[in-house]
Structure formats: structure tokens, C-alpha cells
Write an enzyme that holds these catalytic residues in place. Structure first.
Site, PDB file in Angstrom:
ATOM      1  N   ASP A  82       0.847  -1.191   0.000  1.00 54.84           N
ATOM      2  CA  ASP A  82       0.000   0.000   0.000  1.00 54.84           C
ATOM      3  C   ASP A  82       0.891   1.253   0.000  1.00 54.84           C
ATOM      4  O   ASP A  82       1.792   1.373   0.847  1.00 54.84           O
ATOM      5  CB  ASP A  82      -0.862  -0.043   1.278  1.00 54.84           C
ATOM      6  CG  ASP A  82      -1.980   0.984   1.285  1.00 54.84           C
ATOM      7  OD1 ASP A  82      -2.442   1.366   0.197  1.00 54.84           O
ATOM      8  OD2 ASP A  82      -2.398   1.387   2.397  1.00 54.84           O
ATOM      9  N   GLU A 134      -1.423   5.856  -9.145  1.00 55.59           N
ATOM     10  CA  GLU A 134      -2.379   6.850  -8.629  1.00 55.59           C
ATOM     11  C   GLU A 134      -2.253   8.165  -9.380  1.00 55.59           C
ATOM     12  O   GLU A 134      -1.162   8.659  -9.625  1.00 55.59           O
ATOM     13  CB  GLU A 134      -2.180   7.088  -7.123  1.00 55.59           C
ATOM     14  CG  GLU A 134      -3.129   8.172  -6.580  1.00 55.59           C
ATOM     15  CD  GLU A 134      -3.285   8.199  -5.058  1.00 55.59           C
ATOM     16  OE1 GLU A 134      -3.101   7.153  -4.417  1.00 55.59           O
ATOM     17  OE2 GLU A 134      -3.591   9.273  -4.524  1.00 55.59           O
ATOM     18  N   SER A 259      -8.800   2.665   8.511  1.00 54.79           N
ATOM     19  CA  SER A 259      -9.236   3.378   9.728  1.00 54.79           C
ATOM     20  C   SER A 259     -10.356   2.652  10.464  1.00 54.79           C
ATOM     21  O   SER A 259     -10.362   2.600  11.707  1.00 54.79           O
ATOM     22  CB  SER A 259      -9.677   4.805   9.377  1.00 54.79           C
ATOM     23  OG  SER A 259      -8.584   5.532   8.878  1.00 54.79           O
TER      24      SER A 259
HETATM   25  P1  13P Z   1      -8.966   4.840   5.385  1.00 55.04           P
HETATM   26  O1  13P Z   1      -8.090   5.702   6.233  1.00 55.04           O
HETATM   27  O2  13P Z   1     -10.209   5.557   4.972  1.00 55.04           O
HETATM   28  O3  13P Z   1      -9.281   3.527   6.016  1.00 55.04           O
HETATM   29  O4  13P Z   1      -8.169   4.528   4.012  1.00 55.04           O
HETATM   30  C1  13P Z   1      -7.231   3.489   3.962  1.00 55.04           C
HETATM   31  C2  13P Z   1      -6.431   3.517   2.712  1.00 55.04           C
HETATM   32  O5  13P Z   1      -6.726   4.173   1.739  1.00 55.04           O
HETATM   33  C3  13P Z   1      -5.237   2.660   2.673  1.00 55.04           C
HETATM   34  O6  13P Z   1      -4.510   2.842   1.493  1.00 55.04           O
HETATM   35  O1  G3H Z   2      -3.392   4.908   3.551  1.00 57.56           O
HETATM   36  C1  G3H Z   2      -2.783   4.662   4.571  1.00 57.56           C
HETATM   37  C2  G3H Z   2      -3.111   3.472   5.386  1.00 57.56           C
HETATM   38  O2  G3H Z   2      -4.156   3.753   6.284  1.00 57.56           O
HETATM   39  C3  G3H Z   2      -1.880   2.966   6.077  1.00 57.56           C
HETATM   40  O3  G3H Z   2      -1.566   3.774   7.153  1.00 57.56           O
HETATM   41  O4  G3H Z   2       0.828   4.281   6.711  1.00 57.56           O
HETATM   42  O5  G3H Z   2      -0.164   4.530   9.032  1.00 57.56           O
HETATM   43  O6  G3H Z   2       0.213   2.250   8.055  1.00 57.56           O
HETATM   44  P1  G3H Z   2      -0.062   3.715   7.774  1.00 57.56           P
HETATM   45 ZN    ZN Z   3      -4.586   4.849   0.713  1.00 56.38          ZN
END
Ligand code: 13P
Ligand code: G3H
Ligand code: ZN
Length: 311
Positions: A82, A134, A259
Site C-alpha cells: 500500500d 495513482e 481506519s
Molecule cells: P482509510 O483511512 O479511509 O481507512 O483509508 C485506507 C487507505 O486508503 C489505505 O490505502
Molecule cells: O493509507 C494509509 C493506510 O491507512 C496505512 O496507514 O501508513 O499509518 O500504516 P499507515
Molecule cells: Zn490509501
């Protein structure tokens, strides 16, 4: 069942008008809660790891836990980086067994985003790994970046064909008004998403899978439990679930949720300690936290994403 890429998942999701949940993982209880829910709902699954998660738990621990989840559930699972922000990070995850990576070049200029994304695509595709790019910039807080609302920008549909053609990405994250974290809209502000942009993007990229980041609903019940048990969270507004259902019925094939998992876990632990102030065995409070994650993910799969029964 080995680890899989998201290619087949997205093809079926696009045609079926549903979306795959991409849930962020940081430890064993989160992985178990998510994968048990997906197994019981027979849902395809993307488990995603941020660089913060990798720093917290170490790549090898998360990989082994995910392998254990595959063995335990028999589910097709895609393991995804991610918000990769450098070629080196993407390369390290590809070499370390991930089946999908995101290269998030959204903070760069259009040309630099294309160059960086293409470099990752070339490396990833040679190893059978898929890539999410993105375009546009979401507001909110990620581990390394805090984008203010003023610096956020919607995706420009006029750029998407050129970006996808020149980079060769397999899916595209776009900015239509979602944002990261628990505070997505100002208190009193009505949540709104630019479905017109999503519509225009999908017209220009027919059949191409679109990704929605920042898609937690910030479930009010969790915030209430947190605040009733010693927490001090200000008013938090997330993405209404009917908007996510609508996006899933359109070209959005991957919906990112982190989240809500954090809130589910924290609400459960706060409540547990309030009710059992003398307890100190981590298994006692992590057990209901894991169960809360599981019921949240079941709800997302069945009531929001519509991917139950699609594994
Ligand atoms: P949220 O903070 O809305 O859960 O989004 C998570 C996200 O986009 C991780 O890449
Ligand atoms: O988009 C971000 C995700 O919620 C991951 O969050 O970078 O704090 O692990 P983090
Ligand atoms: Zn994200």
C-alpha cells in the site's frame, strides 16, 4: 491455494458490479480477524501492507502470517504493498513475494509520476506482479505524508488514458473526494464524492479497474464506544456506505479500508479495560478485538462490497 494477483478478482468484480476489500494488516490478530471473516463469507481478499506496517512488524513476519492464513482458510489472497513511494521499496516487496504493489507517484508532477510508475511496472511485470498507480491527490494522513485539504486535488479525467497507456499499470487509484484517516470531512460538512469524475474516467478507460483509497466509513458506533470508555476523539465523519456501494457497482473494483479496522480494535480494547480494569493478559483483550475486526469485515463484505460468495 497459493498467493494470487488481483487480475482475475478485478475482472470478475468489474463484470459483476461489486468490489474487493483491501484491508490493511499490521499484526496477527488483524490478519486472523479479516481472513476468518472472508473465509466464512467465501470472499476474495486483498491484504495490504503499508511501509509503516512493514517497519512495525517486519516484512517476513507479515508474509509468514499471510501464508499461514492462506493455509488455514484455503482462500485466494492477494498481498499488496500500500502506498509504495519509491522504486526500491516496490522492488523489495516484489522480491519478497508480494503479488501486487502500489507505486504512489501522486505527489510528483505528471511526467515524473509516469516515469516512476513505468519503472516499477517494468520490474513488476517481468516477475508476474501487478501494479496500482495513482493520479490525483487524496487529503489526509498516511504514515509518511500528511496532505492538507488545500493540497489535495481531484483526478483529471483528461489525463487517465495517457497515464495508463504510457505506464502499463494494471489498476488506477483516483481522487474523487475520499481521504485518509478518521477526519474526512469538517464537522457539519455533508460528505460528497465526485461520481461525475468516476463516470468520466470509466468512459475513457472501459473495463479498467479503478481503486478507491480513504474509503473507511468511520463507523459512528466505534467512535461512541471509544469516547464512552475514556477516549477523546473529536467528531469524525467518514464515507457513507451507500456511496461505497454505488462506487462498487461502477468501475471501482478495490476499496481500501484501514481506519475502520483501527477503530474497531481500539473500541473493543478500551471497552474491555473499562469493564475489567484489573486484567492484564493480552489474550483477554485481543480476543474480543479480533472478533470485532471479524464482524466489521463481514459487514463490509456482505453489506458494502458485495463480494461474498465470489472467491
Ligand atoms: P482509510 O483511512 O479511509 O481507512 O483509508 C485506507 C487507505 O486508503 C489505505 O490505502
Ligand atoms: O493509507 C494509509 C493506510 O491507512 C496505512 O496507514 O501508513 O499509518 O500504516 P499507515
Ligand atoms: Zn490509501
Amino acid at each position: 491455494m497459493p498467493l494470487v494477483t488481483s487480475t482475475e478478482m478485478f475482472k470478475k468484480a468489474y463484470e459483476g458490479g461489486y468490489a474487493i476489500g483491501a484491508f490493511n494488516v499490521n499484526n496477527m490478530e488483524i490478519i486472523q480477524g479479516i481472513t476468518e471473516a472472508a473465509m466464512e463469507e467465501n470472499a476474495p481478499l486483498i491484504l495490504q501492507v503499508s511501509s509503516g506496517a512493514r517497519n512495525y512488524a517486519k516484512h517476513v513476519y507479515l508474509m509468514k502470517l499471510i501464508e499461514a492464513a492462506i493455509e488455514d482458510t484455503g482462500l485466494p489472497i492477494c498481498v499488496h504493498l500500500d502506498h509504495g513511494d519509491t522504486f526500491e521499496l516496490c522492488k523489495s516487496c516484489i522480491d519478497g513475494g508480494f503479488t501486487s504493489v502500489m507505486i504512489d507517484g501522486s505527489h510528483h508532477s505528471f511526467e515524473d509520476n509516469i516515469a516512476l510508475t513505468k519503472q516499477v511496472v517494468d520490474y513488476a511485470h517481468a516477475k508476474g506482479v501487478v501494479v496500482e498507480g495513482e493520479l490525483g491527490r487524496l487529503a489526509g494522513i498516511e504514515d509518511a505524508v500528511n496532505v492538507s485539504a488545500a493540497d489535495a486535488s481531484y483526478t483529471d479525467p483528461a489525463q487517465v488514458e495517457e497515464f495508463v497507456t504510457r505506464t502499463g499499470v494494471d489498476s488506477l487509484a483516483i481522487a474523487i473526494g475520499t481521504s485518509h484517516g478518521a477526519y474526512k470531512f469538517k464537522p457539519g460538512q455533508k460528505p460528497q464524492l465526485r461520481f461525475d469524475i468516476l463516470e468520466e474516467v470509466s468512459k475513457r478507460l472501459p473495463g479498467f479497474p479503478i481503486v478507491l483509497h480513504g474509503a473507511s466509513s468511520v463507523i459512528p458506533e466505534y467512535v461512541k464506544i471509544i469516547n464512552e470508555n475514556g477516549g477523546k476523539m473529536p467528531d469524525a465523519i467518514g464515507i457513507p456506505e451507500d456511496m461505497l456501494r454505488k462506487a462498487a457497482s461502477m468501475a471501482v473494483c478495490k476499496i481500501n479500508i484501514d481506519s475502520d479496522l483501527r477503530l474497531a480494535m481500539t473500541a473493543s480494547i478500551r471497552q474491555y479495560f473499562n469493564e475489567h480494569p484489573d486484567h492484564f493478559d493480552p489474550r483477554q483483550y485481543l480476543k474480543p478485538a479480533r472478533a470485532n475486526i471479524k464482524s466489521l469485515v463481514k459487514h463490509k463484505i456482505v453489506d458494502v462490497l458485495g463480494c461474498n460468495g465470489k472467491a
